[in-house]
Design a protein around this motif. Sequence first.
Motif, short mmCIF file in Angstrom:
data_model
loop_
_atom_site.label_atom_id
_atom_site.label_comp_id
_atom_site.label_asym_id
_atom_site.label_seq_id
_atom_site.Cartn_x
_atom_site.Cartn_y
_atom_site.Cartn_z
N GLU A 183 -31.29 65.06 -21.27
CA GLU A 183 -30.90 66.46 -21.23
C GLU A 183 -29.40 66.68 -21.43
O GLU A 183 -28.72 67.25 -20.58
N LEU A 184 -28.91 66.28 -22.58
CA LEU A 184 -27.52 66.51 -22.91
C LEU A 184 -27.38 67.82 -23.69
O LEU A 184 -28.28 68.20 -24.45
N PRO A 185 -26.25 68.52 -23.53
CA PRO A 185 -26.09 69.83 -24.18
C PRO A 185 -25.53 69.74 -25.59
O PRO A 185 -25.19 68.67 -26.08
N ARG A 186 -25.47 70.92 -26.23
CA ARG A 186 -24.75 71.13 -27.50
C ARG A 186 -25.14 70.13 -28.59
O ARG A 186 -24.30 69.51 -29.23
N GLY A 187 -26.44 69.97 -28.78
CA GLY A 187 -26.93 69.15 -29.88
C GLY A 187 -26.84 67.66 -29.66
O GLY A 187 -27.14 66.88 -30.57
N ARG A 188 -26.45 67.22 -28.46
CA ARG A 188 -26.35 65.79 -28.18
C ARG A 188 -27.58 65.24 -27.47
O ARG A 188 -27.68 64.05 -27.21
N GLY A 189 -28.52 66.13 -27.14
CA GLY A 189 -29.73 65.70 -26.45
C GLY A 189 -30.71 65.01 -27.38
O GLY A 189 -30.75 65.29 -28.59
N THR A 190 -31.51 64.13 -26.81
CA THR A 190 -32.50 63.39 -27.60
C THR A 190 -33.77 63.18 -26.79
O THR A 190 -33.78 63.31 -25.56
N ILE A 191 -34.81 62.83 -27.51
CA ILE A 191 -36.02 62.28 -26.90
C ILE A 191 -36.13 60.86 -27.41
O ILE A 191 -36.14 60.62 -28.63
N VAL A 192 -36.16 59.91 -26.49
CA VAL A 192 -36.18 58.50 -26.87
C VAL A 192 -37.45 57.85 -26.35
O VAL A 192 -38.05 58.28 -25.36
N ARG A 193 -37.83 56.79 -27.05
CA ARG A 193 -38.94 55.95 -26.62
C ARG A 193 -38.38 54.59 -26.23
O ARG A 193 -37.74 53.93 -27.05
N ILE A 194 -38.58 54.22 -24.97
CA ILE A 194 -38.13 52.92 -24.50
C ILE A 194 -39.31 51.96 -24.56
O ILE A 194 -40.30 52.13 -23.85
N HIS A 195 -39.23 51.00 -25.44
CA HIS A 195 -40.32 50.06 -25.65
C HIS A 195 -40.38 49.03 -24.51
O HIS A 195 -39.39 48.84 -23.79
N PRO A 196 -41.51 48.35 -24.34
CA PRO A 196 -41.64 47.36 -23.26
C PRO A 196 -40.58 46.27 -23.29
O PRO A 196 -40.20 45.73 -22.24
N ASP A 197 -40.07 45.95 -24.48
CA ASP A 197 -39.03 44.92 -24.58
C ASP A 197 -37.62 45.47 -24.36
O ASP A 197 -36.63 44.75 -24.48
N GLY A 198 -37.53 46.77 -24.02
CA GLY A 198 -36.24 47.39 -23.76
C GLY A 198 -35.62 48.08 -24.95
O GLY A 198 -34.62 48.80 -24.80
N ARG A 199 -36.18 47.86 -26.14
CA ARG A 199 -35.63 48.51 -27.33
C ARG A 199 -35.82 50.01 -27.23
O ARG A 199 -36.85 50.51 -26.80
N ARG A 200 -34.80 50.76 -27.68
CA ARG A 200 -34.85 52.22 -27.61
C ARG A 200 -34.88 52.83 -29.01
O ARG A 200 -34.09 52.47 -29.87
#
Length: 296
Positions: free
Chosen positions: A78-95
Amino acid sequence: MIQTTSKNKGARAWYRTLRVALGGACLALLAALGFFAWQYFYPVQSADGWRFKVVHRDVPKAASLGPMQDGSLMVSQELPRGRGTIVRIHPDGRRQVMVANLSKPDGMVASHGGWVYSQEVDGAMVSFLKDGEVIDLFKGAHVQGLWNDGDDLYAIEDRKGRGRLFRYRWKDRDLTVVRDDLNEAESITRCTDGRLLYTEKERGVIHQLTEDRSDPVIVANLNKPTFLMCDDRGMWISEDSTHRARLLLVDSRGEQRTILSFLKAPQSIVRTATGTYLLAEGGRNRVLELVPPPDR
């Protein structure tokens, strides 16, 4: 012999007063800084029998969580001003960044084989992510909480005195304002007993949505209640407070218990396939895993 004039005496007295005043101000400042440092660094405490650990660090402003069948975790940052993202954290830690350039992406819920997400800013769209494609559903103002109810999608606005609760019908895209004039309503969920509940953060209450529109308060005297989640243990409530926030559990008898304390701005809580819980602690940019007592 040099005589001390009354003017010199007065100057010395003034300097002594100034030193005392400055010393007192410095002590007060140090005490305040120490108090805030204590609140920030004091470790999270768990109720008897419950254990927790940090499973993901450096997750900026972690808000909503969505476990996936392969062990991955969807997280809204939940970052503001266009810096927000939705990420997927994989089981091996990769984002993996799934959606970028968002402004305060907060609510997120699985639906129809994809993910619905909101942005807590004025005029932003509630959108649907599926197979890498984003489809805009409807526009809101500071939409935070989302709940998928099968044929319907509920969305609630976090606004002072002017918040609305929407119901979006998937089959024909019909959008209805179910409630308005809500005060900092942040979350909506359906419990296992069928009740549909929503929070009003500023008033520190949880309402039950009813057909007669009376919407009785079922829990009161809370400290900034935000995300809700229900399961067989009861109703989970996280408090969006910067310092000494709690994760609460209200059982079927209405008894309230603090499961975690000394949290910093906790957000959504979800249950995993293994029976543990994941909690987004946005104020410390991390995700916690909560393990229940062995007897449950």
